[in-house]
Design a protein around this motif. Structure first.
Motif, PDB file in Angstrom:
ATOM      1  N   SER A 137      23.336 -37.000 -29.469  1.00  0.00           N
ATOM      2  CA  SER A 137      22.607 -35.788 -29.112  1.00  0.00           C
ATOM      3  C   SER A 137      23.505 -34.580 -29.325  1.00  0.00           C
ATOM      4  O   SER A 137      24.715 -34.648 -29.135  1.00  0.00           O
ATOM      5  CB  SER A 137      22.177 -35.848 -27.646  1.00  0.00           C
ATOM      6  OG  SER A 137      21.607 -34.620 -27.266  1.00  0.00           O
ATOM      7  N   TRP A 138      22.868 -33.460 -29.693  1.00  0.00           N
ATOM      8  CA  TRP A 138      23.587 -32.188 -29.782  1.00  0.00           C
ATOM      9  C   TRP A 138      23.664 -31.525 -28.417  1.00  0.00           C
ATOM     10  O   TRP A 138      24.430 -30.595 -28.222  1.00  0.00           O
ATOM     11  CB  TRP A 138      22.878 -31.242 -30.752  1.00  0.00           C
ATOM     12  CG  TRP A 138      22.836 -31.724 -32.158  1.00  0.00           C
ATOM     13  CD1 TRP A 138      21.743 -32.184 -32.835  1.00  0.00           C
ATOM     14  CD2 TRP A 138      23.924 -31.799 -33.076  1.00  0.00           C
ATOM     15  NE1 TRP A 138      22.078 -32.543 -34.106  1.00  0.00           N
ATOM     16  CE2 TRP A 138      23.421 -32.318 -34.287  1.00  0.00           C
ATOM     17  CE3 TRP A 138      25.278 -31.489 -32.992  1.00  0.00           C
ATOM     18  CZ2 TRP A 138      24.225 -32.530 -35.400  1.00  0.00           C
ATOM     19  CZ3 TRP A 138      26.061 -31.693 -34.116  1.00  0.00           C
ATOM     20  CH2 TRP A 138      25.543 -32.196 -35.280  1.00  0.00           C
ATOM     21  N   ASN A 139      22.857 -31.990 -27.453  1.00  0.00           N
ATOM     22  CA  ASN A 139      22.767 -31.391 -26.128  1.00  0.00           C
ATOM     23  C   ASN A 139      23.652 -32.157 -25.150  1.00  0.00           C
ATOM     24  O   ASN A 139      23.483 -33.357 -24.945  1.00  0.00           O
ATOM     25  CB  ASN A 139      21.304 -31.430 -25.654  1.00  0.00           C
ATOM     26  CG  ASN A 139      21.091 -30.738 -24.339  1.00  0.00           C
ATOM     27  OD1 ASN A 139      22.028 -30.527 -23.581  1.00  0.00           O
ATOM     28  ND2 ASN A 139      19.856 -30.402 -24.056  1.00  0.00           N
ATOM     29  N   ALA A 140      24.591 -31.458 -24.510  1.00  0.00           N
ATOM     30  CA  ALA A 140      25.516 -32.102 -23.576  1.00  0.00           C
ATOM     31  C   ALA A 140      24.805 -32.702 -22.367  1.00  0.00           C
ATOM     32  O   ALA A 140      25.327 -33.591 -21.719  1.00  0.00           O
ATOM     33  CB  ALA A 140      26.565 -31.098 -23.110  1.00  0.00           C
ATOM     34  N   GLY A 141      23.594 -32.266 -22.055  1.00  0.00           N
ATOM     35  CA  GLY A 141      22.860 -32.776 -20.902  1.00  0.00           C
ATOM     36  C   GLY A 141      22.035 -34.024 -21.178  1.00  0.00           C
ATOM     37  O   GLY A 141      21.348 -34.534 -20.314  1.00  0.00           O
TER      38      GLY A 141
END
Length: 83
Positions: free
Chosen positions: A69-73
């Protein structure tokens, strides 16, 4: 590859630039997304939740499945691989 209202199936030796199929598909983007892949030889069927998104032939009967994922969350859980 999941983007808002878009599902892509990537394959090949360099998976990130070899798009096998692309479907416009409306799903809840800001929450849990349940993804299911059924793979039978070179045929891949993609589901989001209980709805079938589409199917495609990836041209090979072996390979790998990758998660990122590009999103840390983002988190991934309940991964199951069965034969």
């Amino acid at each position: 590859w999941l983007n808002p209202n878009n599902v892509r199936l990537m394959s090949g030796g360099t998976w990130y630039n070899n798009q096998t199929a692309n479907w416009g598909f409306n799903y809840q983007w800001n929450g849990t997304v349940h993804v299911k892949l059924e793979i039978d030889g070179g045929k891949v069927t993609v589901y989001i939740g209980e709805k079938k998104v589409g199917e495609s032939n990836v041209g090979t009967s072996s390979g790998r499945v990758g998660l990122f994922s590009w999103n840390a969350g983002t988190s991934f859980d309940n991964l199951v691989i069965t034969r």
